[in-house]
Write an enzyme that holds these catalytic residues in place. Structure first.
Site, PDB file in Angstrom:
ATOM      1  N   ARG A  46       0.986  -1.277  -0.058  1.00  0.00           N
ATOM      2  CA  ARG A  46      -0.104   0.024  -0.082  1.00  0.00           C
ATOM      3  C   ARG A  46       0.973   1.385   0.071  1.00  0.00           C
ATOM      4  O   ARG A  46       0.535   2.308  -0.511  1.00  0.00           O
ATOM      5  CB  ARG A  46      -0.921   0.047   1.180  1.00  0.00           C
ATOM      6  CG  ARG A  46      -1.725   1.350   1.662  1.00  0.00           C
ATOM      7  CD  ARG A  46      -2.901   1.126   2.408  1.00  0.00           C
ATOM      8  NE  ARG A  46      -2.337   0.552   3.534  1.00  0.00           N
ATOM      9  CZ  ARG A  46      -1.767   1.235   4.491  1.00  0.00           C
ATOM     10  NH1 ARG A  46      -1.525   2.472   4.750  1.00  0.00           N
ATOM     11  NH2 ARG A  46      -1.738   0.726   5.686  1.00  0.00           N
ATOM     12  N   TYR A  98     -13.368  16.866 -18.844  1.00  0.00           N
ATOM     13  CA  TYR A  98     -14.017  15.718 -18.575  1.00  0.00           C
ATOM     14  C   TYR A  98     -14.908  15.613 -17.598  1.00  0.00           C
ATOM     15  O   TYR A  98     -14.904  16.241 -16.522  1.00  0.00           O
ATOM     16  CB  TYR A  98     -12.816  14.785 -18.255  1.00  0.00           C
ATOM     17  CG  TYR A  98     -13.328  13.366 -17.964  1.00  0.00           C
ATOM     18  CD1 TYR A  98     -14.006  12.626 -18.950  1.00  0.00           C
ATOM     19  CD2 TYR A  98     -12.882  12.810 -16.716  1.00  0.00           C
ATOM     20  CE1 TYR A  98     -14.494  11.259 -18.431  1.00  0.00           C
ATOM     21  CE2 TYR A  98     -13.465  11.494 -16.427  1.00  0.00           C
ATOM     22  CZ  TYR A  98     -14.002  10.739 -17.270  1.00  0.00           C
ATOM     23  OH  TYR A  98     -14.313   9.542 -16.895  1.00  0.00           O
ATOM     24  N   ASP A 170      -4.154  18.698 -16.228  1.00  0.00           N
ATOM     25  CA  ASP A 170      -4.630  17.588 -16.819  1.00  0.00           C
ATOM     26  C   ASP A 170      -4.333  17.161 -18.155  1.00  0.00           C
ATOM     27  O   ASP A 170      -4.326  17.969 -19.076  1.00  0.00           O
ATOM     28  CB  ASP A 170      -6.159  17.209 -16.703  1.00  0.00           C
ATOM     29  CG  ASP A 170      -6.610  15.959 -17.015  1.00  0.00           C
ATOM     30  OD1 ASP A 170      -5.935  14.994 -17.955  1.00  0.00           O
ATOM     31  OD2 ASP A 170      -7.733  15.458 -16.703  1.00  0.00           O
ATOM     32  N   LYS A 195      -5.472   6.003 -20.581  1.00  0.00           N
ATOM     33  CA  LYS A 195      -5.384   6.117 -21.735  1.00  0.00           C
ATOM     34  C   LYS A 195      -3.946   6.003 -22.754  1.00  0.00           C
ATOM     35  O   LYS A 195      -3.608   5.005 -22.869  1.00  0.00           O
ATOM     36  CB  LYS A 195      -6.008   7.824 -22.050  1.00  0.00           C
ATOM     37  CG  LYS A 195      -6.894   7.919 -20.837  1.00  0.00           C
ATOM     38  CD  LYS A 195      -8.099   7.326 -21.355  1.00  0.00           C
ATOM     39  CE  LYS A 195      -9.400   7.600 -20.645  1.00  0.00           C
ATOM     40  NZ  LYS A 195      -9.561   7.601 -19.136  1.00  0.00           N
TER      41      LYS A 195
END
Length: 377
Positions: A46, A98, A170, A195
């Site tokens: 983690r 987005y 972004d 992406k």
């Protein structure tokens, strides 16, 4: 850049066990301690994992960051980033974001007392007018999703410095291969690694990068506390994808330019939005701050009937959400990526029943054009 995609951080990639050329997948939840108070450098996945570490160092090298964290999705990276801000913070954002970003921002307005002003960030004066005493950051997408608005990052950096704000970018649409916001003054860069970085539509990932050591330390603390780290296997997949980032993006961009030029000549297409076209209003700014136009195209058809026919008749191109992979995908933003954006905002931005978004892949471009031609017939 091409070499960095392949080699990443040479010090890390040259020290794999047994001389492995590819990064090993350390599929373990925990790591044994050599002794009391001693550590191998990793204690619990983690917090950190050798496979994920190599991915994070590679993305940092590509973006020019001091540190990057790899998260389970792009939305997880944005959620983690928003934990940096106190209740009552105000953000000035690109108006055409987005839809998932808008959705999470709306949730944070209700739960955290955040506020968001959505502005045409291509208009520098309008951005400055929207800044208040409570504003903490500018949140920019360039090119924007899905109308391809271009924002001048150098101007946004100037405003951020002038008003003591963080500049967040972004960078999903162009990827670090084509654009490096940190070099333009950004303080935080986010990616949907699903992406272009992953590139094969087979895994979810997200990244949060910063060139500021103090911010990096805050992010690392939140990252291990919240537990949004990308799994070792998914980290391996994205690292493998990045190795071909340069050749994929070059081919996708070449295909996109040919398709955009072809779409301009079609009677049933009324508008084409591609930042590589010289007539695009953001062409010069994009040329100044990036190394290419990428492979995202939006276009408007003459009627809703035509748009729906295209979606239902494409054969080689898939009617599917997402973008940036080797396969070409076409999307209906008003129903899919921007379905949660209020209707009046969508319509003001032009995201209507006739508006389509195309993510161009690496297939033969003549085959892609033939598919679009038969779908538009």
């Amino acid at each position: 850049m091409e070499t960095t995609c392949i080699c990443g951080d040479p010090e890390t990639s040259k020290n794999h066990s047994f001389g492995a050329v590819s990064v090993p997948i350390y599929q373990t939840a925990t790591f044994a301690h050599p002794g009391i108070g001693e550590s191998t450098g990793h204690n619990y996945t983690r917090e950190s994992n050798p496979t994920r570490d190599e991915l994070e160092k590679t993305v940092s090298a590509l973006e020019g960051a001091v540190d990057t964290v790899a998260c389970t999705s792009g939305m997880a990276a944005i959620s983690l980033m928003m934990e940096l801000f106190d209740s009552g913070s105000h953000f000035v954002c690109t108006e055409d974001l987005y839809g998932g970003s808008v959705r999470i921002f709306e949730a944070l307005e209700k739960k955290r007392g955040f506020s968001f002003s959505y502005i045409n960030t291509a208009d520098v004066e309008a951005v400055e007018k929207a800044i208040t005493d409570q504003t903490k950051a500018l949140y920019i997408e360039t090119p924007s999703n899905p109308t391809m608005q271009v924002t001048d990052l150098a101007e946004m950096s100037r405003l951020a410095t002038k008003h003591g704000l963080l500049l967040i970018v972004d960078n999903t649409f162009l990827s670090p291969y084509l654009q490096n916001p940190i070099a333009q003054g950004a303080d935080l860069v986010v990616h949907s690694g699903t992406k272009f970085l992953g590139g094969h539509n087979d895994t979810l990932a997200g990244f949060l990068c910063t060139p500021i050591k103090a911010l990096a330390e805050q992010i690392r603390y939140l990252f291990k506390t919240i537990g949004s780290g990308l799994s070792p296997f998914d980290s391996f997949l994205v690292l493998r994808g990045i190795k071909t980032l340069s050749v994929r993006v070059e081919r996708q961009q070449e295909n996109a330019m040919k398709i955009a030029s072809w779409l301009k000549e079609q009677k049933k297409v009324t508008d084409v939005y591609y930042v590589g076209l010289p007539e695009h209003p953001g062409y010069e700014i994009n040329q100044k701050q990036s190394r290419g136009a990428g492979s995202m195209i939006s276009f408007r058809t003459d009627t809703e009937e035509t748009a729906r026919k295209v979606l239902e008749r494409v054969k080689l191109i898939s009617y599917a959400e997402s973008l940036g992979g080797v396969e070409s995908l076409i999307t209906y933003p008003m129903l899919q990526t921007h379905g949660d954006v209020p209707v009046e905002i969508r319509e003001r931005l032009g995201i209507t029943e006739t508006f389509l978004r195309l993510s161009v892949g690496i297939e033969n471009v003549d085959d892609l054009i033939a598919d679009l031609e038969q779908a538009l017939a």
